[in-house]
Structures are given as C-alpha cells and as structure tokens.
Design an enzyme around this catalytic site. Structure first.
Site, PDB file in Angstrom:
ATOM      1  N   SER A 102       0.847  -1.189   0.000  1.00  0.00           N
ATOM      2  CA  SER A 102       0.000   0.000   0.000  1.00  0.00           C
ATOM      3  C   SER A 102       0.882   1.238   0.000  1.00  0.00           C
ATOM      4  CB  SER A 102      -0.913  -0.009   1.236  1.00  0.00           C
ATOM      5  OG  SER A 102      -1.768   1.105   1.258  1.00  0.00           O
ATOM      6  N   HIS A 134      -5.442   2.235  12.602  1.00  0.00           N
ATOM      7  CA  HIS A 134      -5.906   2.468  11.231  1.00  0.00           C
ATOM      8  C   HIS A 134      -7.047   3.468  11.189  1.00  0.00           C
ATOM      9  CE1 HIS A 134      -7.631   1.881   7.214  1.00  0.00           C
ATOM     10  NE2 HIS A 134      -6.360   1.713   6.888  1.00  0.00           N
ATOM     11  N   HIS A 141      -2.811   0.567  -3.860  1.00  0.00           N
ATOM     12  CA  HIS A 141      -2.437  -0.663  -3.155  1.00  0.00           C
ATOM     13  C   HIS A 141      -2.715  -1.869  -4.038  1.00  0.00           C
ATOM     14  CE1 HIS A 141      -6.699  -1.114  -1.334  1.00  0.00           C
ATOM     15  NE2 HIS A 141      -6.528  -2.134  -2.143  1.00  0.00           N
TER      16      HIS A 141
END
Length: 341
Positions: free
Chosen positions: A210, A290, A314
């Site tokens: 990513s 996250h 990603h």
C-alpha cells in the site's frame, strides 16, 4: 462506471458484495487491467540486510542483483526501497514483477535462486515471492496515470470502478471472492538448514503493498501531508511492525522507495504479510491505529478536494497454499515471515 472484476473473470456469485448495484462511490478510483491471456503473475521481493545505518555494506550485492534483473528473462518491472527494521538492521528490498511465470522460472533457475544460496559475509539475504492467479489479487489507484507494482505490467487502467470507498471493498475486488471465503488453512512451518531457513506458509496467506506518492505535491500540500498524515501513517506502520503478530499481521515494513542507484524518492509503501484477509480487514475497519490513519487521510483529502496531488495505491493478494515461497539466509529471527514461527 464498471466492475473492478474484469468480465472474463466474472461468474455467478455464491458470496455477495457488501454493496448493491445502486451504490455510487464518493470519489473515483481505478484498477489495473491485464490482458485476458495473463492468467498468473509473479510478485517477488529480494531483500538484503546488514546491521547499522550505513549504505556501503549491501552496495555490491545490490549491483549484482540489478545486473541479474537486466539479464535474459528478467522482470518486466522492478523497484527498490529501504528501511531500518525493529532490530536496527538496514534492509533494502527490490520488488520484481513478471506476468509470465515460465519466464520467471527460467530466470530464477539461471540466476535468482543464488540470492539465498551464495554466502555474503556480513549480509543476510531473503526472497519472499508469491505467484498468484489473476483471480487471487486486486489493485486500486487514486489516479489512472501512475502505475505501481504489478500494475506496471498491465495493459492499462480501468474506467472508474464501483467497488471501492467502503469497508470490504478490497475483498469485493478480488475475483475469487465471488465464490470463496478465502479463510486461512493450516499453519506456517519453518524448516532450518544451517543458516538457511525456508518458510512454508498456510493457505490463503494475505499480502498487501500500500503506497503513497507525494512527488507531484507543491509546498502547502506537501507540508500538510508531512505534518498531518505521514506521522499518523508511520505510527500505524510501527504498531504493525512491533505488535502486529497478536492481531494476525506476521510482518510489516514501512519503506521509502529509492531510485535504482539508491537515492531517496518522494514515495513510500507499507508491505505486510497477514494470516488472512479477514485479519487485515479487522485492523482496517476497527483498530485505533488504522482509524487514525483513515481519519487523517480523509481530512487531508476533504480539505484539498480535487486539487490534491497526492497519489495513493495498493495491491492485495490472497494466495493459495502453493503460491508463496520464502527463504532467508543469515537473517535475524524477526525478519519477514520468520516471525510466523
């Protein structure tokens, strides 16, 4: 708007998407489109590590590897990145991609396998590779004109796709998800032969690369990214590196992309091996690290709107048991998939 899954890989679903056909994503995103005759690809990470932050120790080995890549049957694309890991070792990783597995096997037999067979005093070397079918991975890009990773070998990019900007979008973009839950099967095993360690992974191991590219940003946007987004991203990457095993992340590296001769660029990416796509999804949807990354990114993008020049991408792979292969020579015991043991 089109589906992220190309027509020739679509089939009657036994597992439904998380969104319906009437869903409209809030912003455009794109996926890589391979030619229909591409059925399997190679994603191979060749790493070298040494203790300390100096650049000189690995230079000769990296020049040798670059020469191998330029030889017959070498990769269609490769890039180079650097990071210092949790044990204080400098690691340089060259990510190499093929869309013809037979070509890769020919190159690997002639040259590549020596990377973890030849002793190099003071250096550890490793190979982490996966050969997934095109039904076992997905890509996503915020812009259609900046391919990275496996997408560099694609014939081009899609139009705007439907399956993105919601939790579970990555799963819905993987063609196998139409009929397969892709849950982990078995346990990884480590096989030691002196200084050489081979890891035999379980089925449905998950890989994510990513990345961020801020090379087009100008002064104000660059300052905003480096002040408001990057530190939050780094904190999340450090959590996965140091404590990720307990939530299903076997290994995480947050790397800075370099030029092929080792100069830093304005690109970075996270590279993670996960027990399962489900474990990755749980972290993405609900873990505080996250949630913070997502919040910082959304504030950044909503502030700048269409003027934002940051590029994001990603690729996520869920590999069958026989698709991945890992080998480590003279590496410390927290390197990559060695942590899975």
């Amino acid at each position: 708007m089109e589906s992220a899954i190309p027509e020739h890989l679509q089939c009657p679903r036994t597992r439904h998407r998380r969104v319906g056909d009437d869903y409209t994503p809030p912003y455009p995103s794109f996926v890589a489109r391979h030619a229909a005759n591409v059925t399997r690809v190679v994603m191979a990470y060749f790493g070298v590590q040494w203790h300390g932050d100096a650049e000189a120790p690995g230079a000769s080995a990296l020049r040798e590897l670059a020469a191998w890549f330029d030889a017959d049957a070498g990769p269609g694309h490769w890039d180079r990145a650097r990071y210092v890991d949790e044990a204080g070792f400098t690691n340089v990783i060259c990510a190499a991609y093929w869309d013809e597995p037979a070509r890769f096997e020919r190159w690997f037999a002639a040259r590549g396998q020596r990377w973890t067979r030849d002793e190099r005093p003071g250096l550890g070397t490793f190979i982490e590779r996966v050969l997934p079918g095109v039904d076992r991975y997905e890509t996503l890009f915020s812009a259609p004109d900046r391919a990275e990773g496996i997408a560099t070998l694609a014939r081009g990019m899609s139009d705007t796709v439907l399956e993105h900007a919601y939790w579970g979008g990555a799963r819905d973009r993987i063609p196998a998800s139409q009929t397969d839950a892709m849950e982990p099967q078995g346990q990884p095993q480590l096989v030691r032969d002196g200084a050489l360690v081979t890891v035999r992974p379980h089925g449905n191991l998950c890989l994510i690369r990513s990345g961020q590219d801020w090379s087009d940003t100008e002064a104000d946007e660059r300052t905003m990214y480096q002040r408001d987004v990057e530190p939050v991203l780094r904190a999340g990457m450090d959590f996965l590196r140091d404590d990720g095993v307990k939530i299903g992340c076997y290994a995480n590296r947050y790397v800075q992309v370099q030029t092929r001769d080792g100069r830093p660029t304005d690109k970075s990416y996270g590279l993670s091996w996960w027990k399962s796509l489900s474990a990755l999804e749980r972290w993405a949807e609900s873990h505080p690290t996250h949630v913070a990354i997502f919040g910082a990114a959304m504030k950044y993008l909503s502030t700048l709107g269409p003027a934002a020049k940051l590029k994001l991408y990603h690729e996520v792979t869920v590999a069958r048991a026989d698709d991945p292969w890992f080998e480590y020579l003279n590496c410390h015991d927290r390197t990559g998939m060695l942590r899975a043991g």
